[in-house]
Design a protein around this motif. Structure first.
Motif, PDB file in Angstrom:
ATOM      1  N   ASN A  70     -42.010  10.697 -36.078  1.00 40.22           N
ATOM      2  CA  ASN A  70     -40.996  10.975 -35.079  1.00 40.22           C
ATOM      3  C   ASN A  70     -40.322   9.669 -34.695  1.00 40.22           C
ATOM      4  N   GLY A  71     -39.183   9.769 -34.064  1.00 37.65           N
ATOM      5  CA  GLY A  71     -38.483   8.565 -33.646  1.00 37.65           C
ATOM      6  C   GLY A  71     -37.111   8.878 -33.096  1.00 37.65           C
ATOM      7  N   GLY A  72     -36.402   7.823 -32.735  1.00 37.31           N
ATOM      8  CA  GLY A  72     -35.069   7.980 -32.199  1.00 37.31           C
ATOM      9  C   GLY A  72     -34.498   6.657 -31.742  1.00 37.31           C
ATOM     10  N   ASP A  73     -33.218   6.668 -31.397  1.00 40.17           N
ATOM     11  CA  ASP A  73     -32.504   5.477 -30.949  1.00 40.17           C
ATOM     12  C   ASP A  73     -31.837   5.749 -29.607  1.00 40.17           C
ATOM     13  N   SER A  74     -31.551   4.673 -28.888  1.00 40.20           N
ATOM     14  CA  SER A  74     -30.786   4.788 -27.652  1.00 40.20           C
ATOM     15  C   SER A  74     -29.862   3.589 -27.512  1.00 40.20           C
ATOM     16  N   LEU A  75     -28.739   3.806 -26.859  1.00 39.43           N
ATOM     17  CA  LEU A  75     -27.777   2.745 -26.579  1.00 39.43           C
ATOM     18  C   LEU A  75     -27.323   2.920 -25.134  1.00 39.43           C
ATOM     19  N   ASP A 116     -34.090  17.379 -36.969  1.00 43.98           N
ATOM     20  CA  ASP A 116     -33.232  16.368 -36.372  1.00 43.98           C
ATOM     21  C   ASP A 116     -32.739  16.858 -35.015  1.00 43.98           C
ATOM     22  N   VAL A 117     -32.802  15.962 -34.030  1.00 45.69           N
ATOM     23  CA  VAL A 117     -32.463  16.314 -32.654  1.00 45.69           C
ATOM     24  C   VAL A 117     -31.006  15.951 -32.385  1.00 45.69           C
ATOM     25  N   ASP A 118     -30.309  16.845 -31.719  1.00 46.89           N
ATOM     26  CA  ASP A 118     -28.900  16.613 -31.413  1.00 46.89           C
ATOM     27  C   ASP A 118     -28.731  15.415 -30.471  1.00 46.89           C
ATOM     28  N   LYS A 119     -27.602  14.752 -30.602  1.00 48.28           N
ATOM     29  CA  LYS A 119     -27.268  13.623 -29.744  1.00 48.28           C
ATOM     30  C   LYS A 119     -27.127  14.077 -28.290  1.00 48.28           C
ATOM     31  N   SER A 137     -26.705   6.795 -24.493  1.00 46.21           N
ATOM     32  CA  SER A 137     -26.563   7.704 -25.624  1.00 46.21           C
ATOM     33  C   SER A 137     -27.890   7.751 -26.382  1.00 46.21           C
ATOM     34  N   LEU A 138     -28.431   8.945 -26.550  1.00 44.29           N
ATOM     35  CA  LEU A 138     -29.677   9.166 -27.294  1.00 44.29           C
ATOM     36  C   LEU A 138     -29.327   9.837 -28.611  1.00 44.29           C
ATOM     37  N   PHE A 139     -29.700   9.230 -29.721  1.00 49.07           N
ATOM     38  CA  PHE A 139     -29.255   9.741 -31.018  1.00 49.07           C
ATOM     39  C   PHE A 139     -30.289   9.438 -32.098  1.00 49.07           C
ATOM     40  N   ASP A 140     -30.081  10.029 -33.264  1.00 51.17           N
ATOM     41  CA  ASP A 140     -30.962   9.878 -34.436  1.00 51.17           C
ATOM     42  C   ASP A 140     -32.400  10.272 -34.120  1.00 51.17           C
ATOM     43  N   GLY A 141     -32.594  11.187 -33.179  1.00 50.75           N
ATOM     44  CA  GLY A 141     -33.937  11.659 -32.878  1.00 50.75           C
ATOM     45  C   GLY A 141     -34.424  12.641 -33.944  1.00 50.75           C
ATOM     46  N   TYR A 142     -35.698  12.549 -34.259  1.00 53.61           N
ATOM     47  CA  TYR A 142     -36.271  13.451 -35.274  1.00 53.61           C
ATOM     48  C   TYR A 142     -37.763  13.594 -35.027  1.00 53.61           C
ATOM     49  N   ASN A 143     -38.339  14.657 -35.570  1.00 57.43           N
ATOM     50  CA  ASN A 143     -39.787  14.814 -35.615  1.00 57.43           C
ATOM     51  C   ASN A 143     -40.152  15.769 -36.737  1.00 57.43           C
ATOM     52  N   GLU A 144     -41.345  15.601 -37.260  1.00 58.03           N
ATOM     53  CA  GLU A 144     -41.842  16.464 -38.337  1.00 58.03           C
ATOM     54  C   GLU A 144     -43.354  16.418 -38.366  1.00 58.03           C
ATOM     55  N   GLN A 145     -43.960  17.481 -38.869  1.00 60.65           N
ATOM     56  CA  GLN A 145     -45.399  17.565 -39.082  1.00 60.65           C
ATOM     57  C   GLN A 145     -45.630  18.142 -40.466  1.00 60.65           C
ATOM     58  N   ARG A 146     -46.006  17.301 -41.382  1.00 62.36           N
ATOM     59  CA  ARG A 146     -46.246  17.740 -42.752  1.00 62.36           C
ATOM     60  C   ARG A 146     -47.689  18.194 -42.882  1.00 62.36           C
ATOM     61  N   ALA A 147     -48.040  19.205 -43.655  1.00 62.02           N
ATOM     62  CA  ALA A 147     -47.102  19.923 -44.486  1.00 62.02           C
ATOM     63  C   ALA A 147     -46.586  21.192 -43.816  1.00 62.02           C
ATOM     64  N   ALA A 148     -47.027  21.463 -42.568  1.00 63.79           N
ATOM     65  CA  ALA A 148     -46.738  22.746 -41.935  1.00 63.79           C
ATOM     66  C   ALA A 148     -45.304  22.858 -41.441  1.00 63.79           C
ATOM     67  N   SER A 168     -57.374  15.372 -28.576  1.00 60.30           N
ATOM     68  CA  SER A 168     -56.187  15.791 -27.827  1.00 60.30           C
ATOM     69  C   SER A 168     -54.912  15.378 -28.552  1.00 60.30           C
ATOM     70  N   THR A 169     -53.886  16.216 -28.452  1.00 61.27           N
ATOM     71  CA  THR A 169     -52.584  15.946 -29.049  1.00 61.27           C
ATOM     72  C   THR A 169     -51.529  15.943 -27.956  1.00 61.27           C
ATOM     73  N   TYR A 170     -50.634  14.952 -27.992  1.00 62.93           N
ATOM     74  CA  TYR A 170     -49.602  14.790 -26.977  1.00 62.93           C
ATOM     75  C   TYR A 170     -48.230  14.871 -27.647  1.00 62.93           C
ATOM     76  N   PHE A 171     -47.408  15.819 -27.205  1.00 54.94           N
ATOM     77  CA  PHE A 171     -46.080  16.014 -27.761  1.00 54.94           C
ATOM     78  C   PHE A 171     -45.016  15.549 -26.761  1.00 54.94           C
ATOM     79  N   GLY A 172     -43.955  14.958 -27.294  1.00 56.51           N
ATOM     80  CA  GLY A 172     -42.788  14.675 -26.489  1.00 56.51           C
ATOM     81  C   GLY A 172     -41.966  15.927 -26.289  1.00 56.51           C
ATOM     82  N   ASN A 173     -40.803  15.769 -25.655  1.00 60.71           N
ATOM     83  CA  ASN A 173     -39.942  16.910 -25.356  1.00 60.71           C
ATOM     84  C   ASN A 173     -38.511  16.413 -25.281  1.00 60.71           C
ATOM     85  N   ASP A 174     -37.706  16.726 -26.309  1.00 63.76           N
ATOM     86  CA  ASP A 174     -36.348  16.188 -26.357  1.00 63.76           C
ATOM     87  C   ASP A 174     -35.408  16.879 -25.378  1.00 63.76           C
TER      88      ASP A 174
END
Length: 689
Positions: A388-393, A438-441, A422-433, A488-494
């Motif tokens: 997961n990841g993302g950018d901000s300006l 990609d998260v909207d700006k 501005s929050l952009f290029d956000g993404y997350n994935e869990q392989r293989a499930a 324990s698993t901790y998830f973010g929330n876009d």
């Protein structure tokens, strides 16, 4: 608790009782104060700070609740790392339960109920923002306490001046500057219980218009604990908890300054740091709980001109961290979780005096941040990982005015700031499930304001009041993060909304005697869209970041300080903070992670011709550990002691010290998953030449 009440009563009685003989002593032949390290009323009230107004101002000429921790006070403290300097400051609560030299992941500073999440307190280094955009953490162990000239603490909302992450307050660490043309070098070592060791060296020198400062430290401790348990059971010769785990860090800092002319200066600050916890955990012989590397460089320029000052800065920082996952009760390593973050920022501030009674300050700044994390799951066959990841300006601008009326007796400071993120290029994935998403700006805008007023009624009585607004944009980790810690698993929330806060406070500062000062502040905060972890499923536990609702916090902060007989200083600090959820499923319950009250009582003696001795007792009240307030920790008091002696040699000085933290070895636990290691005794030797 009884011992705490007795100590508080004794210190308060001593402070007040000694006031009367101090008046009589004033008529006696004066004592030579040239060697005294204790500040008098004239020096304490004329102390200069820059954090409250973005430029130099006297402590008694700002409408905020402020604390300045001086170099002399730091020398008398039991402070293995910089965060320990703050633990007895008025209105400040320090969360540091995992032992000496522990990492920023578990170190937090709380002011006015804001700070159980570290991103709610903004940390500055010489005025430059330091907290990481991805998490809001600051690595306190990377700044050696000996490097610090003073620390300025401004309590209450600071977003109208500093933007996001200043909801609860601002802490500005001011470091020492090179001034000696002959050069000053320091070699220091400390060793103590739990195999705690530290080695450091520094050199400072002024050569013409150039200034140089360099320092470095390596250290480690076996006093790191994760699982709170008094018993150690063994299977296969390995302990089940982390009492054999060792934390270590090394860091270096270099400063080069150049005086362009008498009114302008260029300054380059470079830092490198490394922190790691490794060792035995839950039967695994080489478990890495956490490791982090950070590199940073700051370039600043300051120019004084008639009537004002201009300052600019640029900064870049890179941080890499990782930790191992573990399965219980299988006691196997399940994976690793490396993350990367980069911060680039710059800004310009200017203040200009429009006559003797009006000073205008304004500034602009920009910050770019990137964040990426990956979790590789060894326990699952196939292509099993999460990323997961993302950018901000962010762009920001502020404007502040300081008006002095009635010959300066009335001070009014209105201020306003606009911030665009501005929050952009956000993404997350869990392989293989789960495939990549990609998260909207998103755009986050905030307009915050504040206004403060101070009335100096007499030379010993001042009244102040302030109203302020603050906000906090969600960090990149809160928006996009995913982490697995044990089971324990901790998830973010876009979809998180920014936190917002409104605050009003009033206070009084009284100096009835030359060396006595009393400060009392009452406040009320109203925060909306508060962000916290919410348990959404059990077995295994899964948490999700959510806006949990409205939080109201009311409190009081008191600080009584008295310096007497040239070399003695006593103080009593008390604060009460009561943060409550005001809606939702837990309406009326207290927010977790914040002590409801703290009290610090201290007495110190310092005479350069003899020695220095200090004793401080800190009482921490109840700390609720879950949302429905059925479990609570805290309710302990800790006694710290320090003895130091300096010996003047022919062309150098030798300093010896003995420090005892938690002298009575009381049980200190602040969460269900962590416990402080107990009494720590360290001896130190420093050679200054």
């Amino acid at each position: 608790m009884k011992r705490m009440m007795m100590l508080a009563t004794l210190a308060l009685a001593l402070t007040l009782a000694l006031a009367h003989p101090a008046l009589a002593l004033a008529e006696s032949p004066s004592v030579d104060n040239a060697t005294s390290t204790q500040p008098t009323k004239s020096t304490r009230l004329s102390e200069v700070l820059v954090t409250a107004t973005s430029h130099e101002a006297r402590v008694d000429a700002v409408p905020n609740a402020v604390t300045v921790i001086t170099r002399e006070q730091i020398d008398q403290m039991v402070a293995p790392t910089t965060i320990d300097i703050l633990k007895n400051a008025a209105g400040v609560q320090v969360y540091n339960v995992r032992g000496p030299l522990s990492s920023s992941t578990y170190n937090r500073v709380i002011m006015r109920g804001q700070g159980s999440n570290s991103a709610r307190i903004l940390v500055l280094l010489n005025g430059l923002p330091q907290t990481a955009s991805s998490s809001g953490d600051f690595e306190w162990s990377f700044i050696n306490p000996r490097d610090i000239e003073r620390i300025e603490v401004v309590r209450g909302p600071g977003s109208a001046l500093y933007g996001s992450q200043a909801m609860g307050g601002v802490i500005n660490i001011i470091t020492r500057k090179p001034t000696d043309e002959k050069g000053v070098s320091t070699l220091e070592t400390t060793y103590g219980s739990m195999d705690t060791v530290s080695l450091s060296a520094s050199h400072s020198q002024k050569v013409g218009d150039w200034g140089f400062y360099g320092s470095g430290t390596v250290g480690g401790s076996g006093g790191y604990r994760v699982v709170p348990s008094d018993a150690i059971s063994k299977t296969g010769g390995q302990p089940t908890n982390s009492r054999k785990m060792r934390s270590r860090n090394d860091w270096g800092r270099g400063v080069v300054s150049y005086d362009i002319d008498a009114s302008s200066k260029l300054n380059l600050n470079m830092m490198h740091g490394h922190f790691a916890n490794r060792g035995t955990y839950d039967y695994m012989p080489d478990f890495q709980l956490f490791e982090m590397y950070k590199k940073q460089a700051d370039l600043s320029y300051a120019k004084r001109f008639e009537g004002g000052e201009l300052s600019t800065y640029v900064s870049t920082a890179y941080q890499y961290s990782t930790y191992d996952g573990a399965a219980s009760p299988a006691k196997t390593m399940t994976g690793t979780s490396p993350s990367w973050q980069r911060d680039y920022q710059g800004g310009m501030n200017m203040n200009y005096g429009l006559g003797a009674y009006n000073t205008v300050s304004f500034g602009v700044d920009a910050k770019r941040a990137t964040y990426d994390r990956r979790y590789d799951n060894f326990a699952t066959a196939g292509d099993a990982y999460a990323s997961n990841g993302g950018d901000s300006l962010t762009y920001g601008a502020f404007l502040q005015d300081e008006l002095k009326l009635f010959d300066g007796r009335v001070l009014i400071t209105p201020g306003i700031r606009y911030e665009y993120t501005s929050l952009f290029d956000g993404y997350n994935e869990q392989r293989a499930a789960t495939p990549r998403r990609d998260v909207d700006k998103r755009i986050v805008r905030a307009l915050t304001s504040r206004i403060g007023a101070r009335y100096t009624a007499t030379d010993w009585l001042s009244l102040r009041t302030a109203y302020g607004e603050s906000f906090r944009s969600p960090t990149l980790n809160e928006l996009y993060g995913l982490s697995k810690i044990s089971t324990s698993t901790y998830f973010g929330n876009d979809a998180l909304k920014p936190e917002r806060l409104k605050s009003i406070e009033g206070g009084v500062d009284i100096t009835p005697l030359d060396d006595m000062r009393l400060s009392v502040t009452v406040y009320k905060n109203h925060a909306t869209d508060y962000i916290d972890n919410v348990l959404i499923s059990t077995g295994p536990n899964v948490y999700n970041k959510r806006n949990i609702g409205t939080v109201d916090t009311g409190g009081i902060e008191t600080d009584l300080e008295y310096t007497f007989w040239d070399h003695w200083r006593s103080f009593v600090n008390y604060q009460r903070c009561d943060p409550k959820l005001m809606n939702g499923a837990y309406d009326g319950q207290r927010v977790t992670g914040t002590p409801l009250s703290t009290t610090s009582v201290g007495l110190s003696f310092s005479d350069p011709k003899l020695f220095s001795l200090s004793a401080v007792n800190r009482w921490v009240g109840k700390i609720f550990n879950n949302a429905n307030n059925t479990t609570a920790f805290g309710k302990y008091d800790v006694l710290d002691l320090k003895l130091a002696k300096a010996f003047a040699l022919e062309a150098s000085k030798l300093e010896l010290s003995l420090a005892v933290s938690n002298a009575l070895d009381v049980h200190v636990q602040e969460t269900s998953g962590s416990e402080a290691p107990g009494r720590l005794i360290t001896a130190g030797v420093a050679w200054i030449f």
